[in-house]
Design a protein around this motif. Structure first.
Motif, PDB file in Angstrom:
ATOM      1  N   LEU A 157       0.749  -1.097  -0.037  1.00  0.00           N
ATOM      2  CA  LEU A 157       0.123   0.053   0.107  1.00  0.00           C
ATOM      3  C   LEU A 157       0.817   1.340   0.011  1.00  0.00           C
ATOM      4  N   PHE A 158       1.867   1.207   0.840  1.00  0.00           N
ATOM      5  CA  PHE A 158       2.812   2.420   1.238  1.00  0.00           C
ATOM      6  C   PHE A 158       3.612   2.533   0.020  1.00  0.00           C
ATOM      7  N   GLU A 159       4.026   1.663  -1.010  1.00  0.00           N
ATOM      8  CA  GLU A 159       4.722   1.722  -2.099  1.00  0.00           C
ATOM      9  C   GLU A 159       3.809   2.674  -3.055  1.00  0.00           C
ATOM     10  N   ASP A 160       2.735   2.368  -3.007  1.00  0.00           N
ATOM     11  CA  ASP A 160       1.912   2.849  -4.019  1.00  0.00           C
ATOM     12  C   ASP A 160       1.847   4.359  -3.576  1.00  0.00           C
ATOM     13  N   VAL A 161       1.381   4.533  -2.375  1.00  0.00           N
ATOM     14  CA  VAL A 161       1.553   6.033  -1.883  1.00  0.00           C
ATOM     15  C   VAL A 161       2.471   6.769  -2.165  1.00  0.00           C
ATOM     16  N   TYR A 162       3.965   6.316  -1.969  1.00  0.00           N
ATOM     17  CA  TYR A 162       5.085   6.926  -2.398  1.00  0.00           C
ATOM     18  C   TYR A 162       5.173   7.225  -3.729  1.00  0.00           C
ATOM     19  N   ASP A 163       4.870   6.377  -4.439  1.00  0.00           N
ATOM     20  CA  ASP A 163       5.035   6.324  -6.037  1.00  0.00           C
ATOM     21  C   ASP A 163       4.034   7.565  -6.507  1.00  0.00           C
ATOM     22  N   TRP A 164       2.982   7.211  -6.039  1.00  0.00           N
ATOM     23  CA  TRP A 164       1.856   8.244  -6.440  1.00  0.00           C
ATOM     24  C   TRP A 164       2.252   9.863  -6.002  1.00  0.00           C
ATOM     25  N   SER A 165       2.801   9.897  -4.934  1.00  0.00           N
ATOM     26  CA  SER A 165       3.119  11.094  -4.244  1.00  0.00           C
ATOM     27  C   SER A 165       4.104  11.707  -4.849  1.00  0.00           C
ATOM     28  N   THR A 184      -4.272  18.366   1.316  1.00  0.00           N
ATOM     29  CA  THR A 184      -5.369  18.101   0.470  1.00  0.00           C
ATOM     30  C   THR A 184      -5.406  17.088  -0.553  1.00  0.00           C
ATOM     31  N   VAL A 185      -4.542  17.205  -1.652  1.00  0.00           N
ATOM     32  CA  VAL A 185      -4.098  16.305  -2.326  1.00  0.00           C
ATOM     33  C   VAL A 185      -3.708  14.648  -1.736  1.00  0.00           C
ATOM     34  N   PHE A 186      -2.893  14.770  -0.664  1.00  0.00           N
ATOM     35  CA  PHE A 186      -2.514  13.660   0.110  1.00  0.00           C
ATOM     36  C   PHE A 186      -3.629  12.805   0.673  1.00  0.00           C
ATOM     37  N   LYS A 187      -4.441  13.602   1.155  1.00  0.00           N
ATOM     38  CA  LYS A 187      -5.605  12.854   1.910  1.00  0.00           C
ATOM     39  C   LYS A 187      -6.389  12.084   0.669  1.00  0.00           C
ATOM     40  N   ARG A 188      -6.843  12.436  -0.399  1.00  0.00           N
ATOM     41  CA  ARG A 188      -7.266  11.904  -1.381  1.00  0.00           C
ATOM     42  C   ARG A 188      -6.321  10.706  -1.783  1.00  0.00           C
ATOM     43  N   THR A 189      -5.096  10.972  -2.136  1.00  0.00           N
ATOM     44  CA  THR A 189      -4.281   9.854  -2.405  1.00  0.00           C
ATOM     45  C   THR A 189      -4.372   8.799  -1.541  1.00  0.00           C
ATOM     46  N   MET A 190      -4.171   9.169  -0.091  1.00  0.00           N
ATOM     47  CA  MET A 190      -4.194   7.905   0.826  1.00  0.00           C
ATOM     48  C   MET A 190      -5.502   7.153   0.795  1.00  0.00           C
ATOM     49  N   ARG A 191      -6.499   7.645   0.705  1.00  0.00           N
ATOM     50  CA  ARG A 191      -7.982   7.066   0.666  1.00  0.00           C
ATOM     51  C   ARG A 191      -7.821   6.234  -0.634  1.00  0.00           C
ATOM     52  N   GLU A 192      -7.324   6.634  -1.747  1.00  0.00           N
ATOM     53  CA  GLU A 192      -7.509   5.895  -2.977  1.00  0.00           C
ATOM     54  C   GLU A 192      -6.731   4.726  -2.926  1.00  0.00           C
ATOM     55  N   ALA A 193      -5.380   4.792  -2.248  1.00  0.00           N
ATOM     56  CA  ALA A 193      -4.331   3.757  -2.252  1.00  0.00           C
ATOM     57  C   ALA A 193      -4.873   2.760  -1.365  1.00  0.00           C
ATOM     58  N   ALA A 194      -5.677   3.153  -0.200  1.00  0.00           N
ATOM     59  CA  ALA A 194      -6.344   2.080   0.886  1.00  0.00           C
ATOM     60  C   ALA A 194      -7.264   1.202   0.234  1.00  0.00           C
TER      61      ALA A 194
END
Length: 452
Positions: A184-192, A228-238
């Motif tokens: 999950l966090f690999e996606d979060v860091y890649d997307w971020s 704002t963007v991170f919270k959307r990103t975190m929810r989508e990755a989850a």
């Protein structure tokens, strides 16, 4: 402005973007707006939205009619939303090449909308700029990963990690516990990284599957956009990994709450020198005054730090969250911690804000409190030595009703944030609380149903 929009147009075309998510933040922090084909977005150079979206509650309801029509045009007119070319982000999880663009809001005469959270933060930053100052912030966002659950009456549970087992016990700073959710966090860091978010470290916090992401220090408006963007990103990755991510302040009974810790300092615009330190490296008078302002005004503006009824559950006794605005050096038991740092990096960490706070409004409020201390030359109380949880001095309001009353009566809040904003924000939060009070809780059914 036109050159900025030309750059934005080139950016979209170079990346073959086909859709643009045009968004603004409402008072609760919810992203509202429209999804537009890129060609239409470029032709119109913005969008129009009803002013009323800024008086919606978290449930989608509106404030009472007498306040609604006193603050807004009776015809429910549109506001004009212009894209900020410096607030453009890719949407890595979208199927088609998509970008999200954060907009600013104006009336038809071109005046900034007074109820807009992003405009509120801009106004506070201008106060600093007019003094030759620039605030620097570094937010830390705590949140929980949980099992997906469609029944709101069912308590949240920790999700399964890679081991196939849910987390139990307190695993604060555990590397292995954080690694349970590596994919999950690999996606979060890649997307971020694709989005250009300035993420720093990932930490496992106290609660089961409770995490913290730290942002690198930078300018407040840019970081509010990033949160704002991170919270959307975190929810989508989850969701991609079949779990949920929540930024509720207190999502799980008897577990620690989730905060948004804000490290803040002020530098001289011309020299870049940290105004919180003297030439000899000692704490400056402006630093003391900044802390004094936080101590005096955070209790008056608490609904911007703790915006929901759930937010105040973080402040209950024995919840590991600070319940006052005392300050101390290297002391995590007070609301205002001064970390050990070099003179150029001297800062204060505001530990009172909940993760559920609107990032624009909470950064505006925290910086405004410090600013008022500096211009009013307020002096802080003595620093706390040792444990500060039980201190009753400078205690915060303990209910959202009390907090809203104090904010409504604060003349300084109306002077700097605008009377219209204060009235609108308080009205939205009261409408949400009225809605909350209509819901019968599981506690009432458990203990009162067959006993009274």
């Amino acid at each position: 402005m036109s050159s900025k929009l030309d750059q934005l147009s080139s950016w979209l075309k170079e990346r073959k973007i086909t859709e643009v998510e045009c968004l603004i933040s409402d008072l609760t922090g919810i992203a509202r707006g429209k999804i537009s084909p890129t060609n239409k977005f470029l032709d119109e150079k913005g969008m129009r939205l009803p002013e009323s979206v800024l008086l919606q509650t978290v449930t989608g309801d509106y404030v009472e009619d007498d306040i609604y029509y006193d603050l807004l045009d009776e015809a429910d007119i549109d506001m004009f939303c212009r894209p900020d070319a410096d607030a453009v982000f890719l949407v890595p999880w979208a199927i088609e090449p998509t970008a999200m663009v954060i907009h600013d809001t104006f009336d038809k005469q071109g005046n900034p909308i007074e109820l807009s959270p992003r405009n509120i933060l801009k106004n506070v930053l201008k106060l600093y700029a007019d003094k030759g100052w620039k605030p620097i912030v570094a937010p830390e966002m705590e949140f929980y990963l949980t099992k997906r659950c469609s029944d709101p009456d069912f308590p949240l549970e920790a999700p399964m990690g890679r081991s196939g087992r849910p987390e139990v016990g307190r695993q604060s700073f555990s590397i292995d516990a954080a690694n349970e959710f590596d994919p999950l966090f690999e996606d979060v860091y890649d997307w971020s990284e694709i989005q250009g978010l300035d993420l720093d470290t990932l930490i496992h916090e106290d609660g089961p599957a409770q995490m913290e992401i730290n942002f690198r220090h930078g300018e407040a408006l840019h970081l509010a956009d990033q949160i704002t963007v991170f919270k959307r990103t975190m929810r989508e990755a989850a969701l991609k990994h079949d779990v949920a991510a929540t930024f509720m302040a207190k999502p799980i009974t008897d577990q620690p709450g989730s905060a948004m810790h804000i490290h803040q300092s002020v530098v001289d615009i011309k020299t870049g020198q940290n105004l919180f330190s003297n030439a000899d490296g000692s704490m400056s008078e402006l630093f003391m005054q900044h802390i004094g302002g936080l101590q005096k005004y955070i209790p008056e503006l608490l609904p911007l730090f703790a915006p929901n009824v759930n937010s105040f559950r973080r402040f209950l006794p024995d919840t590991s969250a600070p319940v006052n605005v005392e300050w101390g050096e290297e002391n995590r038991t007070v609301g205002l911690r001064v970390p050990e740092a070099t003179p150029q990096n001297r800062r204060v960490e505001n530990r009172l804000a909940g993760a559920d706070a609107n990032p624009y409004l909470v950064l505006a409020a925290s910086l405004l409190c410090g600013y008022m201390g500096m211009v009013e030359q307020l002096q802080p109380g003595a620093p706390v030595q040792g444990r500060g949880y039980e201190r009753r001095n400078l205690r915060l309001p303990i209910t959202i009703e009390h907090a809203l009353e104090r904010m409504e009566a604060c003349k300084a809040a109306a002077e700097y944030l605008g009377e219209k904003f204060i009235r609108g924000y308080v009205a939205v939060k009261r409408a949400e609380h009225e809605n909350y009070k209509r819901v019968i809780s599981s506690w009432e059914r458990e203990f009162l149903l067959l006993s009274v």
